[in-house]
Design a protein around this motif. Structure first.
Motif, PDB file in Angstrom:
ATOM      1  N   ASP A 108       0.829  -1.218   0.000  1.00 46.66           N
ATOM      2  CA  ASP A 108       0.000   0.000   0.000  1.00 46.66           C
ATOM      3  C   ASP A 108       0.859   1.263   0.000  1.00 46.66           C
ATOM      4  O   ASP A 108       0.408   2.329   0.368  1.00 46.66           O
ATOM      5  CB  ASP A 108      -0.994  -0.003   1.172  1.00 46.66           C
ATOM      6  CG  ASP A 108      -0.320   0.189   2.529  1.00 46.66           C
ATOM      7  OD1 ASP A 108       0.924   0.110   2.608  1.00 46.66           O
ATOM      8  OD2 ASP A 108      -1.050   0.420   3.515  1.00 46.66           O
ATOM      9  N   VAL A 229      -1.198   4.225   1.731  1.00 46.44           N
ATOM     10  CA  VAL A 229      -2.605   4.440   1.386  1.00 46.44           C
ATOM     11  C   VAL A 229      -3.476   3.586   2.307  1.00 46.44           C
ATOM     12  O   VAL A 229      -3.434   2.355   2.246  1.00 46.44           O
ATOM     13  CB  VAL A 229      -2.880   4.074  -0.086  1.00 46.44           C
ATOM     14  CG1 VAL A 229      -4.373   4.131  -0.381  1.00 46.44           C
ATOM     15  CG2 VAL A 229      -2.113   4.992  -1.017  1.00 46.44           C
ATOM     16  N   ASN A 230      -4.224   4.244   3.178  1.00 43.71           N
ATOM     17  CA  ASN A 230      -5.170   3.512   4.021  1.00 43.71           C
ATOM     18  C   ASN A 230      -6.608   3.894   3.707  1.00 43.71           C
ATOM     19  O   ASN A 230      -7.535   3.214   4.131  1.00 43.71           O
ATOM     20  CB  ASN A 230      -4.877   3.760   5.504  1.00 43.71           C
ATOM     21  CG  ASN A 230      -3.591   3.057   5.943  1.00 43.71           C
ATOM     22  OD1 ASN A 230      -3.208   2.035   5.385  1.00 43.71           O
ATOM     23  ND2 ASN A 230      -2.925   3.624   6.916  1.00 43.71           N
TER      24      ASN A 230
HETATM   25 MG    MG Z   1      -0.876   1.377   5.632  1.00 39.39          MG
END
Ligand code: MG
Ligand code: UD1
Length: 450
Positions: A108, A229-230
């Motif tokens: 991510d 990116v969460n």
């Molecule tokens: Mg993360």
């Protein structure tokens, strides 16, 4: 450094619940390629000769991507998502293959560069046992904090476990950690789950290694390279940075972008030098444009290639399989799909060209449609070299228009036209002298106007 064998373990099993998506988090795209695809490609370009990707159960789409992107990569499944250390352990068979360096990357963190990977690998090559890539965060919320004491990295504290003073630390963990390969399995075995989330954190390896007296270092990289990116806000932030990188690269390679901030690239867009791109153009995946071509404003290209000196748009749409020959012209409100438009041909206005060939120097008039689909199957239209298709013609496929043939405007062509023939395939025109005036008189009388 490059003579050292290097295994990249890419963690891609996280649930990514904050994405609120049916799609696994690492499959969300940046520049038309899943985040995991970016990380895999960068790991390879940074000289990681082996890849191990840890995926979640029931994520066939992720497995398919791994196989396609790197056929030699090993896939490991982490059944229960019990944290990043637990995820690395899922790849244990790969860790035990006596590699010099193991570098852990997160699926991510799509903007990671080969330069940033090289920094931590170099640190291990220079004698460190463990090297973390850190960055100064403008807003550190959510990131693990690097706790440095007397110049030594002593631990990484996750946001949820941090004290108020630790939360003020802005030196953060990117997630990218390089290990001396022989040490990693032993470090992983010592990691427990006594923390706010009850997970096995890979970041705990730092404190364990420091306590053992191993050499633990933190390198610094640009925040831009390691944005995690969460959620979808962060996804859009990464997309914006990625687009700026692509625009800059294109311009430095000799492409004119009149308004760069309005042009959107895919990861694999290839524009040669002296291509000009006007404002508001979108390149979907798999597009190449050769030198001297101009892409006019508001055009959308995807799976298409344009040979040298082509002129596309404004408002053109090139769909997959569109191949535009040298000096050919695709004008406004023209859609081309799975079709070859040969050198010097012109399709200038309001046409649909699908499943077709337009021969060299043919001229396709405004509003011409290739009727390629009968609701069940697709059929081919072949337009010969030098043919002239009059405006508003419907070419009902399968059909062939001969070389240099002329199709009269408004024709519906259902069968083949020989070379050099003229075809008129429309209702015959009938002029009735004076009839308009008579009709008008009748109507006006009926309305009581006279
Ligand atoms: Mg993360
Ligand atoms: C992690 C780091 C944090 C760092 C941040 C950088 C830990 C404990 N925390 O936090 O210090 O600042 O990344 O972005 O490592 N994953 C698995 N299996 C799991 C859990 C996660 O494969 O059981 C994968 C995820 O798919 C993701 C990566 O590991 O690619 C990181 O997981 P995530 O949950 O996003 O961790 P962060 O909270 O961002």
């Amino acid at each position: 450094m490059n003579d050292r064998s290097c295994l990249a373990v890419i963690l891609a099993a996280g649930l990514g619940t904050r994405m609120k998506s049916a799609l696994p988090k690492v499959m969300h795209a940046i520049g038309g390629r899943p985040m995991l695809g970016h990380v895999m490609a960068t790991a390879q370009s940074a000289g990681c000769d082996r890849l191990a990707v840890v995926i979640g159960p029931d994520t066939k789409s992720v497995e398919d991507l791994v196989i396609k992107a790197a056929p030699g990569a090993a896939c490991f499944t982490q059944v229960d998502r019990n944290g990043t250390a637990h995820a690395v352990l899922a790849a244990r068979p790969a860790l035990e293959e006596n590699v010099d360096d193991v570098i852990v990357l997160y699926g991510d963190t799509p903007l990671i560069t080969a330069d940033s990977i090289a920094k931590v690998r170099q640190a291990v090559a220079d004698g460190a046992d463990l090297a973390v890539l850190g960055f100064e965060a403008a807003d550190p919320t959510g990131y693990g904090r690097l706790i440095v004491d007397g110049g030594r990295l002593v631990e990484i504290v996750e946001e949820n476990d941090a004290s108020d003073s630790q939360r003020k630390v802005t030196f953060c963990n990117s997630g990218i950690i390089a290990f001396r390969g022989s040490l990693l399995p032993g470090l992983l075995d010592e990691i427990g789950n006594e923390n706010a989330k009850g997970e096995y954190y890979l970041t705990d390896a730092v404190a364990i290694a420091a306590k053992r007296g191993l050499k633990v270092v933190a390198e610094r990289g640009p925040q831009e390279d390691v944005l995690g990116v969460n959620n979808r806000v962060q996804l859009s932030q990464c997309e914006a940075i990625f687009q700026n990188r692509m625009r800059r690269e294109a311009m430095l390679a000799g492409v004119t972008l009149v308004a760069p901030e309005t042009v959107f690239f895919s990861f694999d867009t290839k524009l040669e030098n002296d291509v000009v791109v006007e404002p508001n153009v979108v390149f979907g995946p798999n597009v190449t444009v050769a030198t001297g071509s101009i892409i006019h404003a508001f055009s959308h290209l995807e799976g298409a290639n344009v040979a040298a000196n082509g002129k596309i748009g404004p408002y053109a749409r090139l769909r997959p399989g569109a191949s535009i020959g040298e000096g050919a012209r695709i004008g406004n409100f023209v859609e081309v799909k799975k079709a070859t438009v040969e050198a010097g041909a012109k399709v200038n206005h309001l046409s649909y060209i699908g499943d077709a060939r337009v021969g060299a120097k043919a001229n396709v008039g405004a509003g011409t449609i290739t009727c390629n689909y009968d609701g069940y199957n697709k059929f081919h239209t072949d337009i010969g070299a030098g043919a002239f298709i009059g405006s508003n013609s419907a070419l009902v496929a399968p059909v062939r228009i001969g070389d240099r043939a002329l199709v009269a405007a408004g024709s519906v062509v259902v069968s083949d036209v020989p070379d050099d023939a003229l075809v008129v395939a429309r209702g015959q025109q009938v002029n009735k002298e004076g009839r308009a005036a008579k009709l008008r008189a009748i109507k006006e009388k009926a309305k009581g106007k006279t």
